[in-house]
Write an enzyme that holds these catalytic residues in place. Sequence first.
Site, mmCIF file in Angstrom:
data_model
loop_
_atom_site.group_PDB
_atom_site.id
_atom_site.type_symbol
_atom_site.label_atom_id
_atom_site.label_comp_id
_atom_site.label_asym_id
_atom_site.label_seq_id
_atom_site.Cartn_x
_atom_site.Cartn_y
_atom_site.Cartn_z
ATOM 1 N N HIS A 152 0.849 -1.182 0.000
ATOM 2 C CA HIS A 152 0.000 0.000 0.000
ATOM 3 C C HIS A 152 0.892 1.241 0.000
ATOM 4 O O HIS A 152 2.116 1.140 0.160
ATOM 5 C CB HIS A 152 -0.943 0.001 1.216
ATOM 6 C CG HIS A 152 -0.249 -0.103 2.535
ATOM 7 N ND1 HIS A 152 -0.387 -1.175 3.387
ATOM 8 C CD2 HIS A 152 0.609 0.737 3.159
ATOM 9 C CE1 HIS A 152 0.339 -1.002 4.453
ATOM 10 N NE2 HIS A 152 0.967 0.155 4.351
HETATM 11 P P1 TYD Z 1 -2.021 -3.886 7.840
HETATM 12 O O1 TYD Z 1 -2.091 -2.445 7.423
HETATM 13 O O2 TYD Z 1 -2.829 -4.878 7.065
HETATM 14 O O3 TYD Z 1 -0.511 -4.374 7.840
HETATM 15 P P2 TYD Z 1 0.538 -4.247 6.631
HETATM 16 O O4 TYD Z 1 1.360 -3.032 6.930
HETATM 17 O O5 TYD Z 1 1.334 -5.487 6.601
HETATM 18 O O6 TYD Z 1 -0.268 -4.069 5.378
HETATM 19 O O7 TYD Z 1 -2.414 -3.965 9.367
HETATM 20 C C1 TYD Z 1 -2.744 -5.192 9.986
HETATM 21 C C2 TYD Z 1 -3.842 -4.941 11.014
HETATM 22 O O8 TYD Z 1 -3.373 -4.113 12.069
HETATM 23 C C3 TYD Z 1 -5.053 -4.260 10.425
HETATM 24 O O9 TYD Z 1 -6.193 -4.866 11.002
HETATM 25 C C4 TYD Z 1 -4.948 -2.833 10.916
HETATM 26 C C5 TYD Z 1 -4.181 -2.978 12.213
HETATM 27 N N1 TYD Z 1 -3.329 -1.817 12.524
HETATM 28 C C6 TYD Z 1 -3.643 -1.001 13.583
HETATM 29 O O10 TYD Z 1 -4.678 -1.195 14.274
HETATM 30 N N2 TYD Z 1 -2.839 0.045 13.884
HETATM 31 C C7 TYD Z 1 -1.704 0.301 13.175
HETATM 32 O O11 TYD Z 1 -0.974 1.265 13.494
HETATM 33 C C8 TYD Z 1 -1.377 -0.560 12.074
HETATM 34 C C9 TYD Z 1 -0.145 -0.313 11.233
HETATM 35 C C10 TYD Z 1 -2.223 -1.607 11.782
#
Ligand code: TYD
Length: 136
Positions: free
Chosen positions: A49
């Site tokens: 992303h």
């Molecule tokens: P996600 O954005 O999917 O991780 P990646 O960076 O690998 O794409 O995040 C995983 C899960 O964690 C999603 O349910 C959102 C949650 N999350 C939070 O609650 N707070 C945060 O600061 C982050 C980065 C993720």
Amino acid sequence: MQLTKYVFQPHGDERGQLVALEEYKEVPFKIKRVYYMYDMSPGIVRGRHAHKNLQQILICIHGSCKILLDNGNEKKVVPLEKPYEGLYVANNMWHEMFEFSEGAVLMVLASELYDESDYIRNYEEFLNFYGKQDKE
Ligand code: TYD
């Protein structure tokens, strides 16, 4: 593509190593959030992303991984292999994290609180948002 990879100064002595990071000093923004990922499944790719506003510094504090940075025109892969290295990820960069070594821990310093509306999770949308602007 401009890459900013930091090599932080470890404060080492006979007891071991310590790295300290302060906002506006080693880190160029106010640190509003810290998150970290561990127990990654083998072969997994995380991220995939971009962000509209968020700036981040990625630090693989244990083990190693690779980071793909993509500004819409150009892609670069940066290995993170030392706990004193940090990779700056600007707000407009599509990024993917992959090839995590077993037991790797990736810590992220973030300039903003978590905000799902700041994410661009669709690659075509990312290209429309940033890539095409850069080509004009
Ligand atoms: P996600 O954005 O999917 O991780 P990646 O960076 O690998 O794409 O995040 C995983 C899960 O964690 C999603 O349910 C959102 C949650 N999350 C939070 O609650 N707070 C945060 O600061 C982050 C980065 C993720």
